[in-house]
Design a protein around this motif. Sequence first.
Motif, mmCIF file in Angstrom:
data_model
loop_
_atom_site.group_PDB
_atom_site.id
_atom_site.type_symbol
_atom_site.label_atom_id
_atom_site.label_comp_id
_atom_site.label_asym_id
_atom_site.label_seq_id
_atom_site.Cartn_x
_atom_site.Cartn_y
_atom_site.Cartn_z
ATOM 1 N N ARG A 213 -12.826 -2.972 5.562
ATOM 2 C CA ARG A 213 -12.304 -1.709 6.101
ATOM 3 C C ARG A 213 -10.800 -1.798 6.355
ATOM 4 O O ARG A 213 -10.112 -0.779 6.374
ATOM 5 N N ARG A 214 -10.304 -3.009 6.564
ATOM 6 C CA ARG A 214 -8.862 -3.221 6.757
ATOM 7 C C ARG A 214 -8.163 -3.440 5.416
ATOM 8 O O ARG A 214 -7.002 -3.857 5.399
ATOM 9 N N THR A 215 -8.869 -3.197 4.315
ATOM 10 C CA THR A 215 -8.418 -3.424 2.934
ATOM 11 C C THR A 215 -8.202 -4.901 2.632
ATOM 12 O O THR A 215 -7.595 -5.251 1.630
ATOM 13 N N GLY A 239 -17.040 6.717 -2.385
ATOM 14 C CA GLY A 239 -16.692 7.426 -1.176
ATOM 15 C C GLY A 239 -15.577 6.816 -0.346
ATOM 16 O O GLY A 239 -14.871 7.531 0.355
ATOM 17 N N HIS A 240 -15.414 5.485 -0.404
ATOM 18 C CA HIS A 240 -14.409 4.824 0.431
ATOM 19 C C HIS A 240 -13.026 4.783 -0.218
ATOM 20 O O HIS A 240 -12.079 4.284 0.402
ATOM 21 N N TYR A 241 -12.920 5.287 -1.432
ATOM 22 C CA TYR A 241 -11.664 5.130 -2.175
ATOM 23 C C TYR A 241 -10.996 6.482 -2.396
ATOM 24 O O TYR A 241 -11.677 7.501 -2.454
ATOM 25 N N PRO A 242 -9.654 6.472 -2.571
ATOM 26 C CA PRO A 242 -8.757 5.328 -2.420
ATOM 27 C C PRO A 242 -8.555 4.981 -0.942
ATOM 28 O O PRO A 242 -8.712 5.840 -0.077
ATOM 29 N N MET A 243 -8.232 3.707 -0.656
ATOM 30 C CA MET A 243 -8.027 3.259 0.709
ATOM 31 C C MET A 243 -6.526 3.215 0.990
ATOM 32 O O MET A 243 -5.780 2.532 0.281
ATOM 33 N N PRO A 244 -6.070 3.949 1.989
ATOM 34 C CA PRO A 244 -4.628 4.003 2.249
ATOM 35 C C PRO A 244 -4.076 2.681 2.766
ATOM 36 O O PRO A 244 -4.765 1.938 3.471
ATOM 37 N N LEU A 245 -2.847 2.410 2.399
ATOM 38 C CA LEU A 245 -2.133 1.230 2.872
ATOM 39 C C LEU A 245 -1.041 1.668 3.840
ATOM 40 O O LEU A 245 -0.378 2.682 3.623
ATOM 41 N N GLN A 246 -0.852 0.895 4.888
ATOM 42 C CA GLN A 246 0.157 1.238 5.887
ATOM 43 C C GLN A 246 1.542 0.829 5.395
ATOM 44 O O GLN A 246 1.745 -0.290 4.942
ATOM 45 N N PHE A 291 -6.083 -2.305 -7.937
ATOM 46 C CA PHE A 291 -4.960 -1.546 -8.486
ATOM 47 C C PHE A 291 -4.178 -0.936 -7.319
ATOM 48 O O PHE A 291 -4.775 -0.292 -6.439
ATOM 49 N N VAL A 292 -2.857 -1.079 -7.336
ATOM 50 C CA VAL A 292 -1.983 -0.391 -6.382
ATOM 51 C C VAL A 292 -0.755 0.103 -7.144
ATOM 52 O O VAL A 292 0.009 -0.701 -7.687
ATOM 53 N N VAL A 322 -5.116 1.664 -2.156
ATOM 54 C CA VAL A 322 -5.900 0.653 -2.860
ATOM 55 C C VAL A 322 -7.054 1.330 -3.589
ATOM 56 O O VAL A 322 -7.769 2.152 -3.011
ATOM 57 N N VAL A 323 -7.227 0.983 -4.863
ATOM 58 C CA VAL A 323 -8.453 1.318 -5.591
ATOM 59 C C VAL A 323 -8.942 0.023 -6.224
ATOM 60 O O VAL A 323 -8.299 -0.515 -7.131
ATOM 61 N N ASP A 324 -10.042 -0.501 -5.715
ATOM 62 C CA ASP A 324 -10.633 -1.719 -6.266
ATOM 63 C C ASP A 324 -11.688 -1.342 -7.296
ATOM 64 O O ASP A 324 -12.539 -0.481 -7.042
ATOM 65 N N MET A 325 -11.633 -1.994 -8.451
ATOM 66 C CA MET A 325 -12.563 -1.681 -9.530
ATOM 67 C C MET A 325 -13.943 -2.265 -9.227
ATOM 68 O O MET A 325 -14.069 -3.487 -9.077
ATOM 69 N N PRO A 326 -14.982 -1.449 -9.116
ATOM 70 C CA PRO A 326 -16.320 -1.998 -8.918
ATOM 71 C C PRO A 326 -16.809 -2.689 -10.186
ATOM 72 O O PRO A 326 -16.458 -2.288 -11.299
#
Length: 365
Positions: A213-215, A239-246, A291-292, A322-326
């Motif tokens: 959850r913290r990427t 559903g969890h993607y993309p995950m924002p980065l601070q 991927f970022v 963040v988009v991680d490829m499943p």
Amino acid sequence: MGSSIVLSGGSGFLGWHTRVLARALGLPAPHLLTRDDLARPARLAGLVDGADRVLHVAGVNRGTPTEVKDGNEGAATALAEAIQQCATPPKTVVFANSTQAGNGTPYGDSKAAAAERLADATRWCGSEFVDLRLPNLFGEHGRPHYNSVVATFCRLLADGGTPRVQDDKALDLVHVQDAARALLGVEGADLVPARRTVSDLAQTLGTYARTYRRTEIPALTDPFDLKLFNTYRSHCFPGHYPMPLQRHTDARGGLVEVVKAHGDGGQTFFSTTRPGVTRGEHYHLSKVERFVVVRGEAEIRLRRVLHDDVVTFRVTGDKPVVVDMPTMWVHHITNVGTDDLLTLFWTNEIFDPDRPDTYAEKVSP
């Protein structure tokens, strides 16, 4: 017949993984047997006639005792009769049995009876018979409350819930892709199970969920951990993607922490992509790939192998995500902007050209 591999239960959990693996290995696409085929032995005989490998995966593990017994024994009996009617019997018949076979339950006893009928039929006609006794299977896209407690816990955690342990017993676990390798007769297929208690699984998966959850990437210290993490990730997508980065900014500029991997560092690289150009068009069986987009505008598109629906994410370097490829999803990234695209990639392992875990396929087939 047209295919040297024939598969029953091809739309189920193990069946889908077996088809994906066959595709990745460049094997012939299995001919899929339907319920109607299994109900018509004469037709079934024509479908398995001369096959190199018949994989009997279809089965029933939920329902009344009668439904379970009739489902498992009936399908095996139909296949056994079909094999005996073949002009050219299949070379090898593999039965996806269970380590619960013969344990006194309707499921275990019906699986044992099914194995016995197939063994008799293949012995009669000279086909090789492989009685593959599988323990608890887990893996990507397993059905919660059906395929395994791993799938149930992953779904609960992905939805923000907390797993509850009611019966803390030890389980022998094998990843479904390893079972698929054994079904297909891949050399070196490893069915040695990992033993974990239910509470161990709840704790480990809970740690994965909190870390992810913290990427951040949790410590993946052995192959089992990687398989368990990839299983959890499959329940997070899309559903969890993309995950924002601070983004941290001050008078000097900005800073974004892109990858925080506990344990081994893996491999990081970047690419530039000209407008209108697409990179990727492949999938992985086990690799974690991130991927970022750092600069420019891109479209990331993904499609689950052997499925049609495409998931699309529009991303920009102005708001890094963040988009991680499943695993087992075909993916690509396209520069849809007017300037060069700068993308940072991270994988959990250093690229090995002898074992690239990269299988070419287009997102839009």
